[in-house]
Design a protein around this motif. Sequence first.
Motif, mmCIF file in Angstrom:
data_model
loop_
_atom_site.group_PDB
_atom_site.id
_atom_site.type_symbol
_atom_site.label_atom_id
_atom_site.label_comp_id
_atom_site.label_asym_id
_atom_site.label_seq_id
_atom_site.Cartn_x
_atom_site.Cartn_y
_atom_site.Cartn_z
ATOM 1 N N ASP A 170 2.203 -4.664 12.129
ATOM 2 C CA ASP A 170 1.193 -3.518 12.644
ATOM 3 C C ASP A 170 0.421 -2.800 11.554
ATOM 4 O OD1 ASP A 170 -0.485 -2.605 14.904
ATOM 5 O OD2 ASP A 170 0.928 -0.726 14.746
ATOM 6 N N LEU A 171 1.153 -2.555 10.564
ATOM 7 C CA LEU A 171 0.914 -1.718 9.201
ATOM 8 C C LEU A 171 -0.279 -2.595 8.506
ATOM 9 C CD1 LEU A 171 0.985 0.721 7.489
ATOM 10 C CD2 LEU A 171 2.766 -0.517 6.398
ATOM 11 N N LEU A 172 0.143 -3.686 8.221
ATOM 12 C CA LEU A 172 -0.827 -4.689 7.337
ATOM 13 C C LEU A 172 -2.011 -4.928 8.465
ATOM 14 C CD1 LEU A 172 1.878 -7.164 6.229
ATOM 15 C CD2 LEU A 172 1.077 -5.105 5.111
ATOM 16 N N TYR A 173 -1.982 -5.250 9.606
ATOM 17 C CA TYR A 173 -2.975 -5.350 10.644
ATOM 18 C C TYR A 173 -4.077 -4.551 10.734
ATOM 19 C CZ TYR A 173 -5.261 -6.654 14.935
ATOM 20 O OH TYR A 173 -6.454 -7.015 16.003
ATOM 21 N N LYS A 174 -3.732 -3.092 10.418
ATOM 22 C CA LYS A 174 -4.474 -1.779 10.464
ATOM 23 C C LYS A 174 -5.478 -1.945 9.189
ATOM 24 C CE LYS A 174 -1.634 1.065 13.362
ATOM 25 N NZ LYS A 174 -0.623 1.920 13.531
ATOM 26 N N LYS A 175 -5.119 -2.483 8.258
ATOM 27 C CA LYS A 175 -5.719 -2.803 6.959
ATOM 28 C C LYS A 175 -5.925 -4.341 6.439
ATOM 29 C CE LYS A 175 -5.634 2.019 5.157
ATOM 30 N NZ LYS A 175 -5.364 2.763 3.884
ATOM 31 N N PRO A 176 -6.641 -4.910 7.322
ATOM 32 C CA PRO A 176 -6.467 -6.343 6.657
ATOM 33 C C PRO A 176 -7.103 -6.611 5.230
ATOM 34 C CG PRO A 176 -8.028 -6.105 8.380
ATOM 35 C CD PRO A 176 -7.152 -4.844 8.496
ATOM 36 N N LYS A 177 -6.667 -7.542 4.808
ATOM 37 C CA LYS A 177 -7.037 -8.041 3.560
ATOM 38 C C LYS A 177 -6.845 -7.078 2.330
ATOM 39 C CE LYS A 177 -10.598 -11.282 4.962
ATOM 40 N NZ LYS A 177 -9.848 -12.346 4.979
ATOM 41 N N VAL A 178 -6.199 -5.841 2.717
ATOM 42 C CA VAL A 178 -5.647 -4.741 1.806
ATOM 43 C C VAL A 178 -4.407 -4.791 1.318
ATOM 44 C CG1 VAL A 178 -5.409 -2.400 1.386
ATOM 45 C CG2 VAL A 178 -7.185 -3.177 2.698
ATOM 46 N N ALA A 179 -3.926 -4.978 -0.013
ATOM 47 C CA ALA A 179 -2.468 -5.073 -0.124
ATOM 48 C C ALA A 179 -1.794 -3.693 -0.230
ATOM 49 C CB ALA A 179 -2.246 -5.576 -1.724
ATOM 50 N N PHE A 180 -0.423 -3.993 0.500
ATOM 51 C CA PHE A 180 0.375 -2.764 0.567
ATOM 52 C C PHE A 180 1.507 -3.074 -0.237
ATOM 53 C CE2 PHE A 180 -1.986 -2.295 4.570
ATOM 54 C CZ PHE A 180 -1.844 -1.146 4.696
ATOM 55 N N THR A 181 1.981 -2.160 -1.052
ATOM 56 C CA THR A 181 3.057 -2.034 -1.903
ATOM 57 C C THR A 181 4.441 -2.356 -1.018
ATOM 58 O OG1 THR A 181 3.338 0.306 -2.195
ATOM 59 C CG2 THR A 181 1.932 -0.953 -3.839
ATOM 60 N N TYR A 182 5.463 -2.806 -1.863
ATOM 61 C CA TYR A 182 6.922 -2.669 -1.268
ATOM 62 C C TYR A 182 7.083 -1.360 -0.829
ATOM 63 C CZ TYR A 182 7.540 -7.409 -2.962
ATOM 64 O OH TYR A 182 7.645 -8.725 -2.995
ATOM 65 N N GLN A 183 7.073 -0.311 -1.966
ATOM 66 C CA GLN A 183 7.265 1.115 -1.667
ATOM 67 C C GLN A 183 6.371 1.820 -0.293
ATOM 68 O OE1 GLN A 183 9.409 2.943 -2.969
ATOM 69 N NE2 GLN A 183 8.851 5.080 -2.456
ATOM 70 N N GLU A 184 5.203 1.630 -0.032
ATOM 71 C CA GLU A 184 4.257 2.100 1.042
ATOM 72 C C GLU A 184 4.995 1.416 2.348
ATOM 73 O OE1 GLU A 184 -0.098 2.405 -0.927
ATOM 74 O OE2 GLU A 184 0.523 0.491 -0.121
ATOM 75 N N ILE A 185 5.480 0.043 2.115
ATOM 76 C CA ILE A 185 5.832 -0.543 3.415
ATOM 77 C C ILE A 185 7.187 0.098 3.737
ATOM 78 C CG2 ILE A 185 6.616 -2.778 4.475
ATOM 79 C CD1 ILE A 185 4.444 -4.106 2.490
ATOM 80 N N TYR A 186 8.179 0.098 2.693
ATOM 81 C CA TYR A 186 9.449 0.660 3.097
ATOM 82 C C TYR A 186 9.297 2.089 3.406
ATOM 83 C CZ TYR A 186 14.465 1.335 2.159
ATOM 84 O OH TYR A 186 15.952 1.396 2.409
ATOM 85 N N GLN A 187 8.748 2.960 2.998
ATOM 86 C CA GLN A 187 8.593 4.280 3.462
ATOM 87 C C GLN A 187 7.990 4.640 4.750
ATOM 88 O OE1 GLN A 187 6.208 6.566 0.273
ATOM 89 N NE2 GLN A 187 8.069 7.067 -0.726
#
Length: 234
Positions: A170-187
């Motif tokens: 869902d986090l990735l889906y809210k900003k498609p085609k935008v890279a999230f770092t491991y740190q951003e996802i983990y937090q």
Amino acid sequence: MSKLAVLTFKDNEKIDKYIKKLNDNKHNFIFLDNNLDNTVMEQTLQKFQGVIFFENELSDLNKICESILKMKKVSTCYIWVISTTPKEIGKMVYLQLGADAVFENETSLDEIELIINNALSRNAAVQGVSDNLENTPKNADFQMFHGNLSVLLGGDKEVPLTRLEFKILDLLYKKPKVAFTYQEIYQEIYQEDMGDKHYRIANIIFHLRKKIEVESERPKYIKTVRSKGYMLDV
């Protein structure tokens, strides 16, 4: 101002200290009846961004577990557990059931306040982006169903996900085609600094790909961004 629900099974002076510290004009705390049925709970939780449980004694463990399971069925709001007992009782149990963070008796009020505020701030920022995109066309081949914790692929295949899998997707889906770092996802998922635990995110992504990709080795949806993290290509 964020609305946070509070659930406790016994009055405790320490709880008043926590609420007084956290109630810094940023949050509106409302105490809930822990005996709400699923229908009433679903309607009630739609008004809140998070729920805080207070564990006062050993007998609270089963009650908190039952409440977390109920909430997971009807809401994706944040769930935090604060223990006021001398030692932790069921930290791993709560986390396995879907709690976002469990604060032990020794955790400082300042640390709890920062973690909760940071989570709510990130959620508000992501929600703002989502609201701005509200009128854009939806991708019929890839849709998220919050109520079911699932994703619809190709318009006809609904895939059930675990709570952690759904939160990442869902986090990735809210900003498609935008890279999230491991740190951003983990937090976002664990409400704490990642340290050297990026393997946790990689493991969840591995299982996600097994569920939604035709060829997990050559993913169509979840792309790896080398040396950075992941993005959703929809």
